[in-house]
Design an enzyme around this catalytic site. Structure first.
Site, PDB file in Angstrom:
ATOM      1  CG  HIS A 266      99.059   7.268 -68.896  1.00 23.16           C
ATOM      2  ND1 HIS A 266      98.425   8.047 -69.818  1.00 23.16           N
ATOM      3  CD2 HIS A 266     100.376   7.302 -69.251  1.00 23.16           C
ATOM      4  CE1 HIS A 266      99.299   8.551 -70.670  1.00 23.16           C
ATOM      5  NE2 HIS A 266     100.499   8.107 -70.368  1.00 23.16           N
ATOM      6  CG  HIS A 307      92.667  14.640 -69.274  1.00 29.21           C
ATOM      7  ND1 HIS A 307      93.685  15.548 -69.407  1.00 29.21           N
ATOM      8  CD2 HIS A 307      92.993  13.578 -70.048  1.00 29.21           C
ATOM      9  CE1 HIS A 307      94.580  15.065 -70.249  1.00 29.21           C
ATOM     10  NE2 HIS A 307      94.193  13.868 -70.654  1.00 29.21           N
ATOM     11  CG  ASP A 365      91.791   5.935 -71.801  1.00 27.74           C
ATOM     12  OD1 ASP A 365      92.383   6.852 -71.207  1.00 27.74           O
ATOM     13  OD2 ASP A 365      92.315   5.216 -72.662  1.00 27.74           O
TER      14      ASP A 365
HETATM   15  C1  SDX Z   1      94.909   9.284 -70.211  1.00 24.15           C
HETATM   16  O1  SDX Z   1      97.825  13.176 -69.505  1.00 24.15           O
HETATM   17  C2  SDX Z   1      97.305  12.773 -70.580  1.00 24.15           C
HETATM   18  O2  SDX Z   1      97.243  13.488 -71.573  1.00 24.15           O
HETATM   19  C3  SDX Z   1      96.787  11.344 -70.556  1.00 24.15           C
HETATM   20  C4  SDX Z   1      96.017  10.881 -71.792  1.00 24.15           C
HETATM   21  C5  SDX Z   1      96.915  10.806 -72.999  1.00 24.15           C
HETATM   22  O3  SDX Z   1      96.372  10.830 -74.110  1.00 24.15           O
HETATM   23  O4  SDX Z   1      98.145  10.609 -72.826  1.00 24.15           O
HETATM   24  O5  SDX Z   1      94.955  11.771 -72.047  1.00 24.15           O
HETATM   25  C6  SDX Z   1      95.452   9.485 -71.582  1.00 24.15           C
HETATM   26  O6  SDX Z   1      95.632   8.839 -69.369  1.00 24.15           O
HETATM   27  C7  SDX Z   1      93.500   9.709 -69.904  1.00 24.15           C
HETATM   28  C8  SDX Z   1      93.127   9.525 -68.390  1.00 24.15           C
HETATM   29  C9  SDX Z   1      92.721   8.059 -68.194  1.00 24.15           C
HETATM   30  N1  SDX Z   1      92.553   7.766 -66.758  1.00 24.15           N
HETATM   31  C10 SDX Z   1      91.345   7.510 -66.226  1.00 24.15           C
HETATM   32  O7  SDX Z   1      90.291   7.575 -66.843  1.00 24.15           O
HETATM   33  C11 SDX Z   1      91.400   7.070 -64.764  1.00 24.15           C
HETATM   34  C12 SDX Z   1      90.338   7.838 -63.958  1.00 24.15           C
HETATM   35  N2  SDX Z   1      90.755   9.251 -63.901  1.00 24.15           N
HETATM   36  C13 SDX Z   1      91.513   9.660 -62.745  1.00 24.15           C
HETATM   37  O8  SDX Z   1      92.311   8.727 -62.153  1.00 24.15           O
HETATM   38  C14 SDX Z   1      92.041  11.093 -62.853  1.00 24.15           C
HETATM   39  O9  SDX Z   1      91.027  11.858 -63.329  1.00 24.15           O
HETATM   40  C15 SDX Z   1      93.283  11.360 -63.673  1.00 24.15           C
HETATM   41  C16 SDX Z   1      94.416  10.477 -63.281  1.00 24.15           C
HETATM   42  C17 SDX Z   1      92.996  11.173 -65.126  1.00 24.15           C
HETATM   43  C18 SDX Z   1      93.680  12.826 -63.438  1.00 24.15           C
HETATM   44  O10 SDX Z   1      94.144  12.924 -62.159  1.00 24.15           O
HETATM   45  P1  SDX Z   1      94.548  14.371 -61.534  1.00 24.15           P
HETATM   46  O11 SDX Z   1      94.672  15.400 -62.571  1.00 24.15           O
HETATM   47  O12 SDX Z   1      95.688  14.139 -60.612  1.00 24.15           O
HETATM   48  O13 SDX Z   1      93.268  14.761 -60.763  1.00 24.15           O
HETATM   49  P2  SDX Z   1      93.028  14.364 -59.278  1.00 24.15           P
HETATM   50  O14 SDX Z   1      93.277  12.895 -59.130  1.00 24.15           O
HETATM   51  O15 SDX Z   1      93.779  15.309 -58.418  1.00 24.15           O
HETATM   52  O16 SDX Z   1      91.476  14.609 -59.162  1.00 24.15           O
HETATM   53  C19 SDX Z   1      90.981  15.897 -58.826  1.00 24.15           C
HETATM   54  C20 SDX Z   1      89.741  15.597 -58.012  1.00 24.15           C
HETATM   55  C21 SDX Z   1      90.023  14.654 -56.842  1.00 24.15           C
HETATM   56  O17 SDX Z   1      89.101  14.947 -55.830  1.00 24.15           O
HETATM   57  P3  SDX Z   1      89.645  15.877 -54.567  1.00 24.15           P
HETATM   58  O18 SDX Z   1      90.881  15.202 -54.049  1.00 24.15           O
HETATM   59  O19 SDX Z   1      89.915  17.236 -55.186  1.00 24.15           O
HETATM   60  O20 SDX Z   1      88.459  15.874 -53.608  1.00 24.15           O
HETATM   61  O21 SDX Z   1      88.780  14.908 -58.829  1.00 24.15           O
HETATM   62  C22 SDX Z   1      88.540  13.614 -58.320  1.00 24.15           C
HETATM   63  C23 SDX Z   1      89.682  13.286 -57.384  1.00 24.15           C
HETATM   64  O22 SDX Z   1      89.237  12.412 -56.347  1.00 24.15           O
HETATM   65  N3  SDX Z   1      88.546  12.701 -59.452  1.00 24.15           N
HETATM   66  C24 SDX Z   1      87.677  11.710 -59.624  1.00 24.15           C
HETATM   67  C25 SDX Z   1      88.030  11.130 -60.847  1.00 24.15           C
HETATM   68  N4  SDX Z   1      89.095  11.768 -61.361  1.00 24.15           N
HETATM   69  C26 SDX Z   1      89.416  12.739 -60.488  1.00 24.15           C
HETATM   70  N5  SDX Z   1      86.651  11.271 -58.862  1.00 24.15           N
HETATM   71  C27 SDX Z   1      85.973  10.209 -59.373  1.00 24.15           C
HETATM   72  N6  SDX Z   1      86.240   9.594 -60.532  1.00 24.15           N
HETATM   73  C28 SDX Z   1      87.278  10.031 -61.301  1.00 24.15           C
HETATM   74  N7  SDX Z   1      87.556   9.437 -62.454  1.00 24.15           N
END
Ligand code: SDX
Length: 425
Positions: A266, A307, A365
């Site tokens: 997050h 996201h 971010d």
């Molecule tokens: C913020 O919610 C909000 O609005 C948050 C925010 C706000 O203003 O409040 O926007 C702020 O928190 C932005 C996000 C910051 N986080 C990151 O940058 C961390 C890296 N991102 C991930 O951890 C992830 O993308 C999330 C947590 C942001 C979203 O997670 P989800 O929606 O649960 O998606 P997921 O983990 O289920 O991913 C879907 C697929 C997965 O692969 P499969 O299991 O389908 O094979 O996409 C892949 C994930 O492995 N994936 C990534 C990835 N993010 C998702 N693979 C590589 N790198 C990534 N960053």
């Protein structure tokens, strides 16, 4: 009133009609509030992938189109035509302020910006290398010890003062976290400085000489604060709402929100992006890390990408990237290796089938850390600044929740898979 219904066929001869509610924008929702009583069933949605937890008028995101609106105004327009205090007023009150309303709001906030001297003593209890977010969680929660007895959350005026105090004191508390870490004296806020200017003054000023904050830094920081102010029912905002639903005081609720925001998935991602870029070290290493991010057996993720809602570009990331160019230009940090690497990483990732297929784009971010570092902000203060800004959104969402006519304690159910009843032998 619902004029459409969803028909749920539970089993033969057992069908339920559930109202479909339509908001002013976005997906309609199926109202399942009677499901437990009528069908003796719950829905199951860990992570709330498809669950609306509340009704809100504050912020709207269209993840497919990459649209973010605050009370109907696109974030790109607020970030380039308004400042953070206008945006804060808009989120709290529902409309942009006129000159008089703005003046009154700035006055309200300005006269709550000092913290009780007892709070300043708190910092002495923390080691110098304590993470600023750990300090902020503790200090903000402790504000309740100073104001809890003057807070009737059923009184709109008390709620407003509590919100003003939180918004006003966050820059002071944040700057004190930084000063404590570097062993410099705390700076008091100045009533003749603007909100964002005051924050930078308290961060970088010293008692020994006058300190003029550069207008370029003020503008860049102000835009960063606008871009982080609110974002629908994200994890930390949902934490604030759930904590507040029990009637907990707003200082405790915002402290809970800060704790949730701290996570690297997050708000902690901006700090994690910088650590990731430093670990990658060289543009030539990017393909190796892209492969690691794609490997399901490798826990590594590309921080700053992906996201839950945006399956297109995060509009804030676009503004942030443009701001990055401007700030680096302004600060004469021409070819910042980090920025070059970030742009190359973005280019390679956005051409890669894995990221295209999973719709992983840079989020807010990805670039914010590069700007903050160029402005002289240490990495461990990045999420503190995110929390400073998001306090406005948290206060607006908490106020909306606590004043909702149907407000009740949030209490999710579960799918139980543990041992059924058995007797102790
Ligand atoms: C913020 O919610 C909000 O609005 C948050 C925010 C706000 O203003 O409040 O926007 C702020 O928190 C932005 C996000 C910051 N986080 C990151 O940058 C961390 C890296 N991102 C991930 O951890 C992830 O993308 C999330 C947590 C942001 C979203 O997670 P989800 O929606 O649960 O998606 P997921 O983990 O289920 O991913 C879907 C697929 C997965 O692969 P499969 O299991 O389908 O094979 O996409 C892949 C994930 O492995 N994936 C990534 C990835 N993010 C998702 N693979 C590589 N790198 C990534 N960053």
């Amino acid at each position: 009133m619902a004029d459409k219904v969803a028909r749920l066929i539970i089993e033969e001869n057992r069908e339920l009609e559930l109202p479909i509610l339509q908001g002013s924008a976005g997906y309609p929702v199926i109202d399942i509030r009677q499901l437990g009583a009528q069908a003796k069933m719950f829905t199951y949605d860990p992570g709330f992938m498809s669950t609306a937890s509340c009704e809100s008028n504050i912020t709207f995101i269209d993840g497919e189109k990459g649209i973010l609106l605050h009370r109907g105004y696109p974030i790109e327009q607020l970030a380039t035509k308004k400042d953070f205090m206008d945006t804060a007023y808009l989120l709290l009150e529902g409309e942009l302020p006129n000159k008089q309303e703005r003046k009154g709001f700035l006055n309200r906030i300005c006269y709550h910006s000092m913290v009780h001297e007892g709070i300043a003593q708190f910092y002495n209890g923390f080691q110098r290398d304590a993470h600023p977010m750990a300090i902020m969680v503790g200090v903000v929660g402790a504000l309740a010890a100073f104001y809890h007895d003057s807070l009737d959350i059923s009184d709109p005026e008390h709620r407003r003062i509590a919100g003003d105090r939180l918004i006003a004191k966050m820059p002071t508390i944040a700057a004190m976290c930084y000063k404590h870490r570097i062993g410099q004296p705390f700076m008091y806020p100045k009533n003749d400085k603007g909100y964002t200017e005051n924050f930078l003054y308290m961060m970088f000023g010293v008692p020994c000489e006058e300190y003029q904050v550069s207008p370029a830094l003020i503008q860049a920081m102000d835009r960063i604060l606008i871009l982080h102010a609110d974002h629908e029912q994200n994890a930390s905002t949902s934490t604030v709402r759930l904590a507040g639903s029990s009637g907990a005081n707003p200082y405790a609720c915002i402290s809970a929100g800060i704790s949730s925001l701290w996570g690297p998935a997050h708000g902690g991602a901006n700090e994690a992006v910088l650590q990731m870029l430093n670990n990658i070290g060289d543009v030539k290493q990017i393909p190796k890390y892209i492969e690691k991010a794609k490997d399901r057996d490798d826990p590594f993720r590309l921080m700053g990408f992906g996201h839950r809602v945006y399956k297109n570009f995060d509009p804030r990331a676009k503004v942030m990237r443009q701001t990055c160019h401007e700030v680096l230009e302004e600060l004469g940090v021409k070819n910042s290796p980090l920025f070059e690497m970030a742009m190359e990483l973005e280019r390679i990732a956005l051409e890669d089938d894995y990221f295209i297929e999973k719709k992983l784009y840079p989020n807010v971010d990805f670039y914010s850390g590069i700007i903050l570092q160029a402005m002289g902000i240490p990495t461990n203060m990045f999420t503190v600044i995110f929390a400073l800004s998001r306090t406005v959104g948290w206060v607006a969402q908490w106020s909306e929740m606590i004043s909702a006519p149907d407000q009740r304690i949030g209490r999710p159910r579960q799918l139980y898979k543990g041992a059924t009843q058995r007797d102790v032998k």
